[in-house]
Design a protein around this motif. Structure first.
Motif, PDB file in Angstrom:
ATOM      1  N   SER A 218       0.741  -1.055  -0.010  1.00  0.00           N
ATOM      2  CA  SER A 218      -0.023  -0.110   0.027  1.00  0.00           C
ATOM      3  C   SER A 218       0.787   1.251   0.097  1.00  0.00           C
ATOM      4  N   LYS A 219       0.491   2.446  -0.572  1.00  0.00           N
ATOM      5  CA  LYS A 219       1.248   3.677  -0.402  1.00  0.00           C
ATOM      6  C   LYS A 219       0.546   4.317   0.768  1.00  0.00           C
ATOM      7  N   TYR A 220      -0.810   4.282   0.981  1.00  0.00           N
ATOM      8  CA  TYR A 220      -1.367   4.924   2.048  1.00  0.00           C
ATOM      9  C   TYR A 220      -2.274   3.984   3.047  1.00  0.00           C
ATOM     10  N   THR A 221      -2.505   4.308   4.078  1.00  0.00           N
ATOM     11  CA  THR A 221      -3.594   3.710   4.800  1.00  0.00           C
ATOM     12  C   THR A 221      -4.948   3.919   4.139  1.00  0.00           C
ATOM     13  N   THR A 222      -5.882   2.613   4.201  1.00  0.00           N
ATOM     14  CA  THR A 222      -6.991   2.737   3.335  1.00  0.00           C
ATOM     15  C   THR A 222      -8.001   3.513   4.158  1.00  0.00           C
ATOM     16  N   GLY A 223      -8.435   4.399   3.246  1.00  0.00           N
ATOM     17  CA  GLY A 223      -9.420   5.553   3.575  1.00  0.00           C
ATOM     18  C   GLY A 223      -8.713   6.690   4.279  1.00  0.00           C
ATOM     19  N   GLU A 224      -7.560   6.717   4.300  1.00  0.00           N
ATOM     20  CA  GLU A 224      -6.997   7.990   4.838  1.00  0.00           C
ATOM     21  C   GLU A 224      -6.953   8.997   3.898  1.00  0.00           C
TER      22      GLU A 224
END
Length: 410
Positions: free
Chosen positions: A196-202
């Protein structure tokens, strides 16, 4: 002496009273239609000049434009050429690769399946693809189809194992992004190896990979091996979009506009006599995984698709009323540098168009082809613009065109 039959006279007066509103309404509709025709004539004349300027300034060989007014394709214009060497002109059936507009079709399929209780957009996606291994960085409890469809998955733009086709004559100019065919097995490998590149939903982060994954899941839920098969069964065939398909060969058919070097104008080469040299690119060829981009289409098919999204929908429609409400319901907003840019529905971007209300937009850009759609459901207006060549000027002109329509059509 003549006798007056009061009963007959009364009935005649009452009939006239009943018909008068209908006559006034008919006259009003006739005047409105004439007014819209005059507006379209004005817009057409403006387009002739504006597009000619763009062809010369931005080195765009061909333009195909569709304008929808009140549920019909009111104006279709074809400018320039499909191929600069042959000089073959664009026509009403000219096809283009519409790239990321494919994402709106993924969203349409998702909305249809969700409203028919075939899929739940808010459950962890691993429930739909058991046995598929996910990268440890992915928080499965948060990763849902809704997150994938609204670009809030946190996944990177492209899977880690994507391979691009090398265009040798462009090696010294820029790195083209023409993707090689991609299989379901490669996608499964990517799911296990792409972090992932970012936390999901962030936050909002545009992800082709996320949309590929969503399309794969929707195909599985539909009982098909590939998204192309599922989309054809549920959307393309019911709407009779016979010129919309996934290209499986890089052989360009006779109705396809030739893609030329993209990215920026400096990619084009000036010859010794100061003439622009266009470098022809191979068509993007897609294998089994096509969700983020991959469809080829033309103005008549895209017009049918957009008109279907704007008209009053029956329960039996391929994309019915409930599915459309789901498609166009805002899920999140995209904020950049403390400025609100747009909201995101399923696939479609939702924007405020000044005093003219809400519009829905999506673009598609790959090397050599550019597509842009924007429409107002409230005002029943839409503009679709397809081009080949090095510049996405079609987005600017399409937006200008819709503005002119809204400013002048009452």
């Amino acid at each position: 002496m003549y006798k007056i039959n009061l009963n007959v006279m009364t009935r005649s007066i009452n009939k006239t009273r009943r018909l008068l509103p209908c006559a006034l309404l008919f006259c009003s509709c006739l005047l409105a239609a004439q007014e819209k025709k005059l507006v379209l004539n004005t817009v057409e004349n403006w387009l002739d000049t504006r597009v000619d300027e763009a062809i010369n300034t931005h080195h765009t060989p061909g333009f195909n434009i569709g304008i929808i007014v009140d549920g019909r394709l009111a104006l279709q214009k074809n400018y320039g050429v499909m191929n600069v060497e042959t000089g073959v002109k664009t026509n009403t059936q000219t096809r283009y690769q519409v790239a990321s507009i494919t994402k709106t079709f993924v969203a349409a399929l998702a909305a249809k399946l969700a409203t028919s209780n075939k899929v739940d957009l808010d459950v962890p996606i691993n429930q739909y693809i058991p046995g598929v291994k996910f990268h440890p960085s992915i928080i499965l409890s948060k990763m849902t189809l809704r997150k994938l469809l609204t670009h809030h998955s946190g996944l990177p733009s492209n899977p880690i194992n994507r391979v691009n086709i090398e265009v040798l004559q462009l090696a010294a100019l820029f790195d083209p992004t023409i993707a090689a065919p991609y299989s379901v097995e490669q996608l499964k490998q990517a799911i296990a190896t792409t972090p992932s590149k970012y936390t999901t939903g962030e936050r909002y982060y545009y992800s082709n990979y996320g949309m590929h994954l969503a399309a794969y899941i929707l195909a599985k839920v539909s009982g098909y091996d590939t998204f192309n098969e599922a989309l054809t069964a549920h959307i393309l065939s019911p709407l009779k979009l016979h010129n919309t398909f996934v290209r499986v060969s890089n052989t360009k058919d006779s109705d396809m506009a030739t893609p030329y070097v993209s990215q920026n104008d400096s990619s084009l080469i000036l010859t010794a006599d100061n003439q622009m040299q266009y470098i022809e690119l191979p068509a993007w060829t897609f294998g089994e995984v096509t969700g983020a981009l991959g469809l080829t289409s033309n103005i008549p098919d895209l017009s049918t698709y957009v008109m279907h999204l704007m008209e009053e929908a029956k329960d039996s429609a391929p994309i019915n009323k409930n599915a459309r409400e789901l498609l166009f319901r805002p899920n999140a907003e995209f904020i950049k540098d403390n400025a609100h840019l747009f909201e995101i529905g399923l696939g479609w971007r939702i924007r405020t168009f000044g005093r003219f209300g809400t519009i829905y937009t999506h673009g598609g850009h790959n090397d050599g082809h550019h597509a842009y759609i924007l429409f107002s459901r409230e005002k029943h207006l839409a503009v679709i613009m397809l081009t080949n060549g090095p510049h996405n000027i079609n987005k600017t002109i399409a937006t200008e065109t819709l503005l002119k329509l809204m400013q002048n059509i009452k």
